[in-house]
Structures are given as structure tokens and as C-alpha cells.
Motif scaffolding. Structure first.
Motif, PDB file in Angstrom:
ATOM      1  N   VAL A 109       0.847  -1.195   0.000  1.00 59.49           N
ATOM      2  CA  VAL A 109       0.000   0.000   0.000  1.00 59.49           C
ATOM      3  C   VAL A 109       0.882   1.245   0.000  1.00 59.49           C
ATOM      4  CG1 VAL A 109      -1.664   1.365   1.331  1.00 59.49           C
ATOM      5  CG2 VAL A 109      -1.930  -1.118   1.161  1.00 59.49           C
ATOM      6  N   SER A 110       0.732   2.068  -1.033  1.00 53.51           N
ATOM      7  CA  SER A 110       1.530   3.292  -1.138  1.00 53.51           C
ATOM      8  C   SER A 110       0.717   4.545  -0.848  1.00 53.51           C
ATOM      9  CB  SER A 110       2.144   3.410  -2.539  1.00 53.51           C
ATOM     10  OG  SER A 110       1.127   3.417  -3.530  1.00 53.51           O
ATOM     11  N   GLN A 111      -0.602   4.439  -0.936  1.00 54.75           N
ATOM     12  CA  GLN A 111      -1.455   5.596  -0.670  1.00 54.75           C
ATOM     13  C   GLN A 111      -2.863   5.127  -0.335  1.00 54.75           C
ATOM     14  OE1 GLN A 111      -2.128   8.217  -4.025  1.00 54.75           O
ATOM     15  NE2 GLN A 111      -2.712   9.946  -2.724  1.00 54.75           N
ATOM     16  N   VAL A 112      -3.417   5.698   0.710  1.00 57.69           N
ATOM     17  CA  VAL A 112      -4.816   5.463   1.077  1.00 57.69           C
ATOM     18  C   VAL A 112      -5.535   6.802   0.962  1.00 57.69           C
ATOM     19  CG1 VAL A 112      -6.419   4.646   2.844  1.00 57.69           C
ATOM     20  CG2 VAL A 112      -4.132   3.624   2.654  1.00 57.69           C
ATOM     21  N   ALA A 113      -6.745   6.795   0.468  1.00 61.32           N
ATOM     22  CA  ALA A 113      -7.494   8.035   0.291  1.00 61.32           C
ATOM     23  C   ALA A 113      -7.620   8.797   1.605  1.00 61.32           C
ATOM     24  CB  ALA A 113      -8.883   7.729  -0.251  1.00 61.32           C
ATOM     25  N   PRO A 114      -7.513  10.121   1.573  1.00 61.75           N
ATOM     26  CA  PRO A 114      -7.715  10.913   2.791  1.00 61.75           C
ATOM     27  C   PRO A 114      -9.086  10.717   3.429  1.00 61.75           C
ATOM     28  CG  PRO A 114      -6.646  12.234   1.102  1.00 61.75           C
ATOM     29  CD  PRO A 114      -7.051  10.941   0.451  1.00 61.75           C
ATOM     30  N   GLN A 115     -10.089  10.374   2.608  1.00 62.75           N
ATOM     31  CA  GLN A 115     -11.411  10.133   3.172  1.00 62.75           C
ATOM     32  C   GLN A 115     -12.101   9.005   2.427  1.00 62.75           C
ATOM     33  OE1 GLN A 115     -14.328  13.556   2.042  1.00 62.75           O
ATOM     34  NE2 GLN A 115     -15.231  11.579   1.515  1.00 62.75           N
ATOM     35  N   ILE A 116     -13.135   8.457   3.027  1.00 63.62           N
ATOM     36  CA  ILE A 116     -13.931   7.402   2.411  1.00 63.62           C
ATOM     37  C   ILE A 116     -14.607   7.941   1.148  1.00 63.62           C
ATOM     38  CG2 ILE A 116     -16.060   7.905   3.681  1.00 63.62           C
ATOM     39  CD1 ILE A 116     -14.742   4.359   3.209  1.00 63.62           C
ATOM     40  N   GLY A 117     -14.719   7.111   0.149  1.00 63.49           N
ATOM     41  CA  GLY A 117     -15.392   7.497  -1.083  1.00 63.49           C
ATOM     42  C   GLY A 117     -16.899   7.343  -0.954  1.00 63.49           C
ATOM     43  N   VAL A 118     -17.633   8.402  -1.300  1.00 59.53           N
ATOM     44  CA  VAL A 118     -19.088   8.425  -1.172  1.00 59.53           C
ATOM     45  C   VAL A 118     -19.718   8.470  -2.558  1.00 59.53           C
ATOM     46  CG1 VAL A 118     -21.068   9.704  -0.261  1.00 59.53           C
ATOM     47  CG2 VAL A 118     -18.928   9.598   1.050  1.00 59.53           C
ATOM     48  N   ARG A 119     -20.609   7.517  -2.832  1.00 61.77           N
ATOM     49  CA  ARG A 119     -21.271   7.467  -4.137  1.00 61.77           C
ATOM     50  C   ARG A 119     -22.598   8.216  -4.159  1.00 61.77           C
ATOM     51  NH1 ARG A 119     -18.937   2.277  -3.609  1.00 61.77           N
ATOM     52  NH2 ARG A 119     -17.479   1.843  -5.325  1.00 61.77           N
ATOM     53  N   GLU A 120     -23.291   8.231  -3.038  1.00 64.26           N
ATOM     54  CA  GLU A 120     -24.658   8.741  -3.076  1.00 64.26           C
ATOM     55  C   GLU A 120     -25.070   9.305  -1.726  1.00 64.26           C
ATOM     56  OE1 GLU A 120     -29.146   7.081  -4.215  1.00 64.26           O
ATOM     57  OE2 GLU A 120     -27.520   5.661  -3.803  1.00 64.26           O
TER      58      GLU A 120
END
Length: 449
Positions: A305-316
């Protein structure tokens, strides 16, 4: 204590994601005094804060480009920076093209373009309220390190993704499917140290284990851009993640992939407690998945793992009810509207709010559908426009309009409309559709004419 800025803006854009960026650029280029307000210390929204990658898609399934304008300009300027290869064939076969990009350089480019256009930029500022009466917003309230402030403008664009401005202003809204359940959230991350040649070899040796439309027979000529499958290895691992296989995208580095597998279902992204739970669970899943790739997938033995998103991804989240609600039938029938202000060729793509699967329905004859102006005008609001995934759609139609290139096109339309209305001192519903469409066409947008 609340402070009030002395400046009166023509257009205030709330939210600095892909829709907000194009909205602010369009408004400023149309001559409006424009401010863009963003909660993070960088721009890009889900593209950078949640690592939504690559952009998909600017084209129809038949290969016709239906999103141009500022969105295409951004791609071309990224290409000039060496930060994107442009539009490439989608080797998953789900759409015709995907557009890889370097998220860090996209952040920089957004700053540069907004400065060139003369946009006032305010970062680290969170919208917490709106003063509205009889459908007219007088000001919005923001909190930041300087305290609490009131921002005043003639016209406002809600590019928050969650419809926060519309919500605070009292506009009607709805959320989720018939059971009020929304699509799951995903914590995206990158793996580095990946051998793409091994991915290709496994796909060619086990074609039955990948998405049926995958362009496996073309991999000797095409670079791998995306992979969906490894169904046998996924089932063997039996991870406690409600997915039916692997989904990942190559790049932007030569030995990197972006992983879109984690899934957190049954939570409300507008609820802080639920968001907190999702963030914790999402990061836990990232390292379960790292171990899965290292153990089961050829070519990932030394990946990390080289990068994790700063926040959770929200679809809706919220869908603001506008003067017209775009439906799934409109999308799948490639419906045309007299007040078209944007188009999209992306299919309906619903991640099951409760299960592991994805429901995909494709547009008739590989075409595109129109998004009408009435879907970016909230019902009962005088000086507010919508840009991005919070526009007026059904649950089904939102599952296509939410994609980044569509949001970019919607942002350009909303920003242009707000600038015209500010100049003419007219309500959103009274704006000349013909004048707006001509302004969009003059700025390079694609309206199917």
C-alpha cells in the motif's frame, strides 16, 4: 461572533470538487465576480480526497465524445504537464474510454486555472448554514480558522456533492432507493510494486475468470487500464467484504494500481457517526486487501500500500428535487431534452446498497442521454443551481450522473447559468435556455446539436 465579508460576489460556488472547479471557472470566464469555497486545503473533491480514478467516461459506448468544454481543456492541460495520457480504451470493456490522471498535479492545475480566471479561492472553510427567504439565498455561513463568516452573493452554486447548500436553504430533497438505502461507500487505495506483465499473462491464460466484456484478446496491442475479475481467487480467499471480485485500475505509475474493492454498506454518509464508522472500517479493509493481493494474485507478491485516500469514497447522498427529476428511463432510452445543458454516455451503475453485486444497465444503441437545465434548478429556489451528484435525479439516474466527467459538464453549465442570471438579475427559472445553451456551445461544450 460572526463576521460578514465586505465583498458582494456575483457567484459563490460551494465545493471545490470537479463540478465546483468547472463551475467557478465557467462563472468567472463569463464575467462574474466569483468565489470558490472548499473545506479541504486542496481541490479535486472525490477525485483527490477519495482517490476516485480514473475519470470515466467522456465517450459513449460507440466511441463518440459527448463531454468537452472545460472538462476536455483540463485533460489537455494535464497531458501537456505529463500528468495524463488522455483518453484510453477501457480494457474492462465496461465503457469505451477511461482517462487516467495524476491527482497531485490535478490539484496544482486547478489552482493555476482558477487564478488565471480571477476566482477568489477560500480553502479550509466548511459551510454550516444558509440564510434564505422565499427561495432566495441572502448569504451562506462558513466556519474556518478565522472564525465564522457570512458570504454574500447574487447567485449560488451547490457543488458540495451532498446538497448541503440546498439542504440548509430549505430546498426539498430525497435520498437512496425506495427503502432510503444508498450505494455503499468505498475506501480506495493504491498498491505499488505491481507487475503488470503478470496481470496480462493471467488474464490471457484465464479469460473465463474476468468480466465478460474485457478486451483480453486486444491486450497485446492495448495497455491495461482496468481489470475486473479474478473471480476464482476472490472466492477462494473468502474475505468478509461484500464484493464478487476484484476491481482495479492501472496507474498512474508504471508499477501502480488503484484498488476499488472495499465496501461499507448500510450507513448514511450524511450522518457523522456513520461516516466515522465507515472511515475506521474502510482502513481496516485496505490492509485485509493488501494481504489478499500479496497472497493470491500473481504479480502482487511484492506489492504494498503506497497511498490510502484521505477520506472514504461516497457514491450517493442527497438528491435535491428540481424542476425536473431525471429518471432511469430517460437515461436508458437516450432521451433528448429541449433544455439540454450536458450529456453523458455512462451507463446506470448501481452498487447494491445491501449485497455484493453491481447492477449495470446500458444506454440504448451505445448512445448518450441529455441532462436538462430543469434538473440543476432546485424546486422553489430563486438563485441556486446544482452541480455534481446532488442534481435532481432518481436513484437509478443518479448512478450515472454522479460520474466525474458528467459532474464536470454539469459544473460548467451551472456556473455559466449563475453568471448569466447574476448579470441579468433574473431567477434561475426565468433564464433563457437558448442563451445559456449558446454560451455553453461558445465555450466548447457538447450538447448534441
Amino acid at each position: 461572533m460572526m463576521s460578514t465579508t465586505n465583498e458582494l460576489f456575483d457567484v459563490a460556488v460551494l465545493g471545490g470538487g470537479p463540478a465546483g472547479i468547472t463551475s467557478a471557472l465557467a462563472a468567472a470566464r463569463s464575467g462574474a465576480k466569483t468565489i470558490l469555497i472548499e473545506r479541504y486545503g486542496f481541490l479535486g473533491g472525490m477525485s483527490t480526497a477519495a482517490l476516485v480514478y480514473p475519470w470515466m467516461t467522456f465517450h459513449t459506448a460507440a466511441g463518440d465524445q459527448v463531454i468537452r468544454g472545460i472538462a476536455q481543456e483540463i485533460v489537455e492541460r494535464l497531458m501537456a504537464m505529463g500528468a495524463s495520457p488522455g483518453h484510453l480504451r477501457d480494457t474492462i470493456g465496461f465503457v469505451h474510454t477511461v482517462t487516467p490522471y495524476d491527482g497531485e498535479k490535478y490539484k496544482l492545475l486547478a489552482f493555476e486555472m482558477l487564478k488565471e480566471a480571477g476566482v477568489t479561492l477560500m480553502l479550509h472553510s466548511f459551510i454550516t448554514g444558509a440564510d434564505a427567504e422565499d427561495g432566495r439565498i441572502r448569504s451562506v455561513t462558513i466556519h474556518n480558522k478565522s472564525g465564522v463568516a457570512s458570504i454574500q452573493a447574487r447567485c449560488y452554486v451547490d457543488a458540495t456533492g451532498d446538497g448541503d447548500v440546498a439542504y440548509y436553504a430549505g430546498a426539498p430533497w430525497e435520498m437512496g432507493n425506495e427503502e432510503q438505502k444508498v450505494q455503499p461507500m468505498t475506501m480506495k487505495f493504491r498498491l505499488k510494486g505491481v507487475r503488470h506483465d503478470a496481470i496480462k499473462q493471467y488474464m490471457q491464460s484465464h479469460p473465463e475468470q474476468f468480466y465478460k466484456k474485457s478486451l483480453i484478446d486486444q491486450l497485446d496491442e492495448l495497455p491495461i487500464t482496468g481489470v475486473m475479475g479474478y473471480y476464482d481467487l476472490w472466492a477462494k480467499a473468502a474475505l468478509p467484504i461484500a464484493r464478487d471480485g476484484v476491481l482495479m485500475f492501472a496507474g498512474p505509475g508504471e508499477d501502480e494500481v488503484l484498488v476499488n474493492i472495499s465496501r461499507i454498506s448500510g450507513l448514511d454518509p450524511t450522518n457523522t457517526a456513520h461516516l466515522t464508522e465507515a472511515e475506521v472500517e474502510g482502513r481496516k479493509q485496505v490492509y485485509q486487501l493488501e494481504d489478499f493481493f500479496q497472497t493470491y494474485i500473481p504479480g502482487f507478491e511484492n506489492a504494498y500500500v503506497s497511498q490510502v485516500a484521505p477520506q472514504i469514497g461516497v457514491r450517493e447522498t442527497r438528491r435535491v428535487i428540481g424542476e425536473y427529476i431525471l429518471t432511469g428511463t430517460d437515461v436508458l432510452s437516450a432521451r433528448k431534452f429541449h433544455d439540454c445543458i450536458a450529456r453523458s454516455g455512462y451507463p446506470i451503475d448501481i452498487h447494491d446498497p445491501k449485497g455484493a453485486g453491481v447492477t449495470a444497465n446500458f444506454i440504448a444503441e451505445g448512445g448518450a442521454y441529455d441532462i436538462p437545465y430543469r434538473s440543476i434548478v432546485p424546486k422553489g429556489m430563486v438563485n441556486l443551481w446544482l452541480a455534481g451528484r446532488c442534481i435532481s435525479t432518481s436513484h437509478e439516474a443518479q448512478a450515472t450522473a454522479r460520474l466525474t466527467p458528467s459532474c464536470m459538464a454539469l459544473g460548467q453549465a451551472a456556473g455559466t447559468a449563475a453568471a448569466l442570471a447574476a448579470k441579468q438579475d433574473c431567477a434561475a427559472s426565468d433564464l433563457s435556455i437558448e442563451q445559456l445553451q449558446q454560451a455553453l456551445l461558445d465555450a466548447g461544450a457538447e450538447l448534441g446539436r
